[in-house]
Scaffold this motif. Sequence first.
Motif, mmCIF file in Angstrom:
data_model
loop_
_atom_site.group_PDB
_atom_site.id
_atom_site.type_symbol
_atom_site.label_atom_id
_atom_site.label_comp_id
_atom_site.label_asym_id
_atom_site.label_seq_id
_atom_site.Cartn_x
_atom_site.Cartn_y
_atom_site.Cartn_z
ATOM 1 N N HIS A 155 -13.267 45.240 -9.584
ATOM 2 C CA HIS A 155 -12.383 44.333 -10.316
ATOM 3 C C HIS A 155 -11.098 45.003 -10.789
ATOM 4 N N ASP A 156 -11.086 46.326 -10.840
ATOM 5 C CA ASP A 156 -9.868 47.022 -11.289
ATOM 6 C C ASP A 156 -9.001 47.492 -10.121
ATOM 7 N N ILE A 157 -9.355 47.070 -8.899
ATOM 8 C CA ILE A 157 -8.575 47.439 -7.712
ATOM 9 C C ILE A 157 -7.890 46.199 -7.145
ATOM 10 N N ASP A 158 -6.609 46.345 -6.851
ATOM 11 C CA ASP A 158 -5.825 45.271 -6.231
ATOM 12 C C ASP A 158 -5.859 45.461 -4.714
ATOM 13 N N PHE A 159 -6.489 44.529 -4.010
ATOM 14 C CA PHE A 159 -6.581 44.574 -2.552
ATOM 15 C C PHE A 159 -5.615 43.545 -1.960
ATOM 16 N N ILE A 160 -4.644 44.018 -1.184
ATOM 17 C CA ILE A 160 -3.683 43.131 -0.531
ATOM 18 C C ILE A 160 -3.946 43.176 0.974
ATOM 19 N N PRO A 161 -4.347 42.059 1.595
ATOM 20 C CA PRO A 161 -4.579 42.065 3.041
ATOM 21 C C PRO A 161 -3.266 42.277 3.794
ATOM 22 N N LEU A 162 -3.285 43.235 4.732
ATOM 23 C CA LEU A 162 -2.079 43.567 5.482
ATOM 24 C C LEU A 162 -2.119 43.041 6.906
ATOM 25 N N ILE A 163 -3.137 43.432 7.637
ATOM 26 C CA ILE A 163 -3.215 43.040 9.052
ATOM 27 C C ILE A 163 -4.661 42.734 9.427
ATOM 28 N N LYS A 164 -4.811 41.811 10.347
ATOM 29 C CA LYS A 164 -6.131 41.482 10.864
ATOM 30 C C LYS A 164 -6.492 42.461 11.971
ATOM 31 N N GLN A 165 -7.742 42.890 11.976
ATOM 32 C CA GLN A 165 -8.188 43.859 12.976
ATOM 33 C C GLN A 165 -9.449 43.353 13.666
ATOM 34 N N ASP A 166 -9.451 43.406 15.000
ATOM 35 C CA ASP A 166 -10.613 42.964 15.769
ATOM 36 C C ASP A 166 -11.698 44.031 15.793
ATOM 37 N N LEU A 167 -12.936 43.568 15.835
ATOM 38 C CA LEU A 167 -14.068 44.445 16.120
ATOM 39 C C LEU A 167 -14.506 44.209 17.559
ATOM 40 N N VAL A 168 -15.027 45.249 18.168
ATOM 41 C CA VAL A 168 -15.493 45.157 19.556
ATOM 42 C C VAL A 168 -16.827 45.881 19.680
ATOM 43 N N LEU A 169 -17.576 45.521 20.711
ATOM 44 C CA LEU A 169 -18.774 46.270 21.054
ATOM 45 C C LEU A 169 -18.394 47.323 22.081
ATOM 46 N N VAL A 170 -18.760 48.567 21.820
ATOM 47 C CA VAL A 170 -18.447 49.678 22.715
ATOM 48 C C VAL A 170 -19.750 50.189 23.308
ATOM 49 N N VAL A 171 -19.809 50.248 24.631
ATOM 50 C CA VAL A 171 -21.027 50.687 25.321
ATOM 51 C C VAL A 171 -20.662 51.742 26.368
ATOM 52 N N PRO A 172 -21.613 52.605 26.747
ATOM 53 C CA PRO A 172 -21.336 53.557 27.837
ATOM 54 C C PRO A 172 -20.970 52.804 29.113
ATOM 55 N N SER A 173 -20.185 53.431 29.946
ATOM 56 C CA SER A 173 -19.685 52.752 31.144
ATOM 57 C C SER A 173 -20.798 52.372 32.125
ATOM 58 N N ASP A 174 -21.942 53.059 32.056
ATOM 59 C CA ASP A 174 -23.045 52.727 32.962
ATOM 60 C C ASP A 174 -24.177 51.977 32.257
ATOM 61 N N HIS A 175 -23.880 51.427 31.084
ATOM 62 C CA HIS A 175 -24.882 50.700 30.301
ATOM 63 C C HIS A 175 -25.098 49.305 30.894
ATOM 64 N N PRO A 176 -26.304 48.712 30.764
ATOM 65 C CA PRO A 176 -26.534 47.347 31.279
ATOM 66 C C PRO A 176 -25.538 46.324 30.744
ATOM 67 N N LEU A 177 -25.090 46.497 29.500
ATOM 68 C CA LEU A 177 -24.135 45.548 28.929
ATOM 69 C C LEU A 177 -22.718 45.756 29.461
ATOM 70 N N ALA A 178 -22.479 46.831 30.186
ATOM 71 C CA ALA A 178 -21.146 47.094 30.727
ATOM 72 C C ALA A 178 -20.753 46.077 31.793
ATOM 73 N N ASN A 179 -21.714 45.323 32.278
ATOM 74 C CA ASN A 179 -21.417 44.285 33.262
ATOM 75 C C ASN A 179 -20.898 43.007 32.604
ATOM 76 N N TYR A 180 -21.015 42.918 31.275
ATOM 77 C CA TYR A 180 -20.548 41.734 30.563
ATOM 78 C C TYR A 180 -19.027 41.800 30.396
ATOM 79 N N THR A 181 -18.410 40.648 30.179
ATOM 80 C CA THR A 181 -16.979 40.607 29.872
ATOM 81 C C THR A 181 -16.726 40.320 28.389
ATOM 82 N N SER A 182 -17.742 39.818 27.693
ATOM 83 C CA SER A 182 -17.711 39.605 26.252
ATOM 84 C C SER A 182 -19.157 39.623 25.772
ATOM 85 N N ILE A 183 -19.341 39.571 24.463
ATOM 86 C CA ILE A 183 -20.709 39.758 23.983
ATOM 87 C C ILE A 183 -21.036 38.820 22.831
ATOM 88 N N ASP A 184 -22.237 38.272 22.879
ATOM 89 C CA ASP A 184 -22.887 37.632 21.744
ATOM 90 C C ASP A 184 -23.812 38.692 21.160
#
Length: 301
Positions: A155-184
């Motif tokens: 409550h004693d800190i003033d937080f001012i939003p500056l920029i929106k930042q995306d989160l991503v899923l990062v997987v090894p290049s040979d991981h089964p999920l590496a075949n996806y183009t997006s992720i649920d």
Amino acid sequence: MNLKHLEYFRVLAKVEHYTIAAEQLSIAQPSLTYAISELEKELGVYLFEKTGRNIRLTKYGSIFLEYVDQSLKSLDEGQKKITDLVSPHNGKIDLSFIYTLGSRFVPTMVKDFLSMDEHKDISFSFSQGTTKNIIDGLKSDKYDLAFCSYLEDQHDIDFIPLIKQDLVLVVPSDHPLANYTSIDLKDTEPYPFVYFDKGSGLRRLIDGLFNDVQITPKIAYEVEEDSAAIGLVSMNYGIALLPDIWMLKHFNVKVLPIINPPYERYIYLASVKNKYLSPVVHLFRDFAKQYCKVKSGKIQI
């Protein structure tokens, strides 16, 4: 009792040796002895006692030292405030930021700020850390401003939003999920994660995302900062949810945008509410807000 005598006392209390204290103060030892004697006379107690060739604070000296430290610190702060007020384009800014922002965001912004002729005499000190540690540093006057995540119940800190930042899923290049183009995130349930530790401002957000899809991530390793997580993922130690930063392009990993669940993640400019900030800190604070507003969508983190 005068300021010089109090300063002499403080130095002597720290080193507990008359010769060393006199050398540090650049005065003759008899002058130091006289000053301490005058203080003791005025207070009516002994501040030091002999112990072999050295001295040490008495009980009364220890109590007095606490108040001397507080008083001299207040005077130093007062002098600094006046100096800042009469020199609005000179000074130092103590800036802290989360690890994500140390490669591009902060260096680029500060460079643009200092490139303006009227800012050329302003200097910075930089520090990196987790959001929790940064907030603690703001509260203890270690930092003037910070770029970090949002923490609740501050409550004693003033937080001012500056920029929106995306989160991503990062997987090894040979991981089964590496075949996806997006992720649920539901599709990540079988796989172990490299996860941010509890000091990270991202931890609560990421926990919330998994709660939204009603799964519990399998945490294999916990880390404090982004580069460690990326390195571990690239070496097949697990997968990770990370901010979408330029560093990802330099590792052998696959980056997947998150399509579910929906979320919002911002970088905030943080400072202590109702705390005195020097003119140069105010100057940079206003610059940062305008900088991110003008360059919204064009800033690479």
